[in-house]
Design an enzyme around this catalytic site. Structure first.
Site, PDB file in Angstrom:
ATOM      1  N   ASN A 184      23.267  51.838  51.484  1.00 26.88           N
ATOM      2  CA  ASN A 184      23.411  51.903  52.946  1.00 26.88           C
ATOM      3  C   ASN A 184      22.725  53.149  53.517  1.00 26.88           C
ATOM      4  O   ASN A 184      22.862  53.454  54.693  1.00 26.88           O
ATOM      5  CB  ASN A 184      24.889  51.859  53.361  1.00 26.88           C
ATOM      6  CG  ASN A 184      25.656  53.089  52.908  1.00 26.88           C
ATOM      7  OD1 ASN A 184      25.107  53.957  52.230  1.00 26.88           O
ATOM      8  ND2 ASN A 184      26.915  53.168  53.274  1.00 26.88           N
ATOM      9  N   TYR A 191      38.707  63.249  45.957  1.00 22.32           N
ATOM     10  CA  TYR A 191      37.518  62.697  45.298  1.00 22.32           C
ATOM     11  C   TYR A 191      37.843  62.380  43.839  1.00 22.32           C
ATOM     12  O   TYR A 191      37.586  61.285  43.349  1.00 22.32           O
ATOM     13  CB  TYR A 191      36.378  63.704  45.400  1.00 22.32           C
ATOM     14  CG  TYR A 191      35.121  63.288  44.678  1.00 22.32           C
ATOM     15  CD1 TYR A 191      34.497  62.074  44.971  1.00 22.32           C
ATOM     16  CD2 TYR A 191      34.548  64.105  43.709  1.00 22.32           C
ATOM     17  CE1 TYR A 191      33.332  61.696  44.316  1.00 22.32           C
ATOM     18  CE2 TYR A 191      33.387  63.744  43.052  1.00 22.32           C
ATOM     19  CZ  TYR A 191      32.781  62.534  43.356  1.00 22.32           C
ATOM     20  OH  TYR A 191      31.641  62.172  42.705  1.00 22.32           O
TER      21      TYR A 191
END
Ligand code: UDP
Length: 324
Positions: free
Chosen positions: A33, A150
């Site tokens: 993307n 994360y």
């Protein structure tokens, strides 16, 4: 010839993986993307007869389904990466990493594709074992600190991968990348080597965070990419997790001095407190060294380049990019 799909194929590692697979005679389709990846990373591949790309997000189910139906192996590299990005965009990080991986595993299950999942040394958290080996316990900080989101999201990805392997029969391999460096890695999301090289080439202060005594070990992207491809080709790797890294450590102070020397820079080396560099409450790791005996045993993997040679190559790349 294998038909490969690379999610995040326009990123730093994805674009090198694309090149290596094409050189090996495989066909490569990427989906990206362009959030942290860039079209410039793959521009030179677009004329290759075995290369195709889709600019889209992996959470677009229709597109992912079609691409998965046309491949035998999926290399899943699409993720929110870079400490700076992660600390500043925690919602995006958690959602991209978990939803994206689930979508990829579901698509792989439908078409019986093999999946290689990119994970990270961050999952070892702030454990203080040296070196980290695949079966070690992990120790994360409190949930109030974004940095650990994360690590936790990547751990969920690993759990998902093994769950799909055990319960649904999807052939998966998980690899944990330690600090990997090379051309096309950008400093925009905090990565130390491209940042310091560009600062040195501009004769700007070289920013070392904290006391600079923290240590890392850096791996050439070409070595990492070869290891990933060979894991895909090794049946015995299925259902397992592997560290990919280098066994030689260097402190960030030493790294800064080496970059200054190799670039012939007049920059000063300047220590920046963590509170200024990152959001408040940021916790850094003092050391992060991989145990690579498992991947050495299974693949005969050994890194081919040491840090000075790697830095020379990256410096040449940035000089060219900067028109120097
Ligand atoms: N770092 C630094 N100066 C910078 C960027 C990073 O001193 O301009 C430090 C960072 O705090 C960490 C190490 O370099 O201790 C490696 O940082 P990076 O973000 O590249 O990777 P990490 O190992 O933290 O994932």
């Amino acid at each position: 010839m294998t038909r490969c799909l690379i999610t995040g194929g326009a990123g730093f590692i994805g674009s090198h993986l694309s090149e290596a697979l094409l050189e090996g005679g495989h066909t490569v389709t990427i989906i990206d993307n362009l959030s942290t990846g860039s079209f410039d990373n793959i521009q030179h591949l677009t004329d290759h007869p075995n290369f195709r790309f889709a600019i889209d997000t992996i959470t677009n189910e229709t597109v992912l389904d079609r691409l998965a139906s046309e491949c035998e192996v999926i290399f899943h590299l699409a993720a929110a990466v870079g400490v700076k990005l992660i600390v500043e965009n925690p919602v995006h990080t958690i959602e991209t990493n978990i939803t994206g991986t689930e979508a990829v595993l579901k698509a792989a299950q439908r078409y019986r594709a093999q999946v290689l999942i990119a994970s990270t040394s961050e999952v070892y958290g702030k454990g203080n074992r040296v070196p980290f080996s695949e079966d070690d316990d992990v120790l994360l900080g409190p949930t109030i600190h974004n940095r650990w989101a994360y690590a936790a999201s990547k751990m969920v990805d690993e759990f998902l991968a093994f769950a799909y392997h055990q319960e649904k029969g999807v052939p998966v391999v998980v690899f944990r990348l330690f600090n990997t460096i090379g051309p096309r890695q950008t400093g925009s999301y905090g990565m130390v080597v491209p940042r310091l090289i560009r600062q040195a080439l501009r004769d700007e202060p070289i920013t070392v965070y904290g006391d600079g005594q923290q240590q890392r070990s850096f791996t050439w992207v070409g070595d990492a990419v070869n290891a990933i491809i060979r894991l895909a080709e090794s049946p015995e790797a299925t259902g397992q997790v592997f560290n990919i890294g280098h066994q030689k450590e260097i402190s960030i102070n030493e790294l800064a001095a080496l970059i200054k020397e190799l670039t012939g820079s007049d920059s000063e080396i300047s220590l920046i407190p963590y509170e200024e560099a990152y959001a408040e409450g940021f916790e850094d790791m003092r050391r992060r060294l991989p145990d690579i005996s498992k991947i050495s045993q299974v693949l005969g993997y050994q890194p081919s380049l040491d840090l000075p040679e790697i830095l020379e190559r990256i410096i040449s790349y940035h000089k060219e990019e900067m028109g120097l």
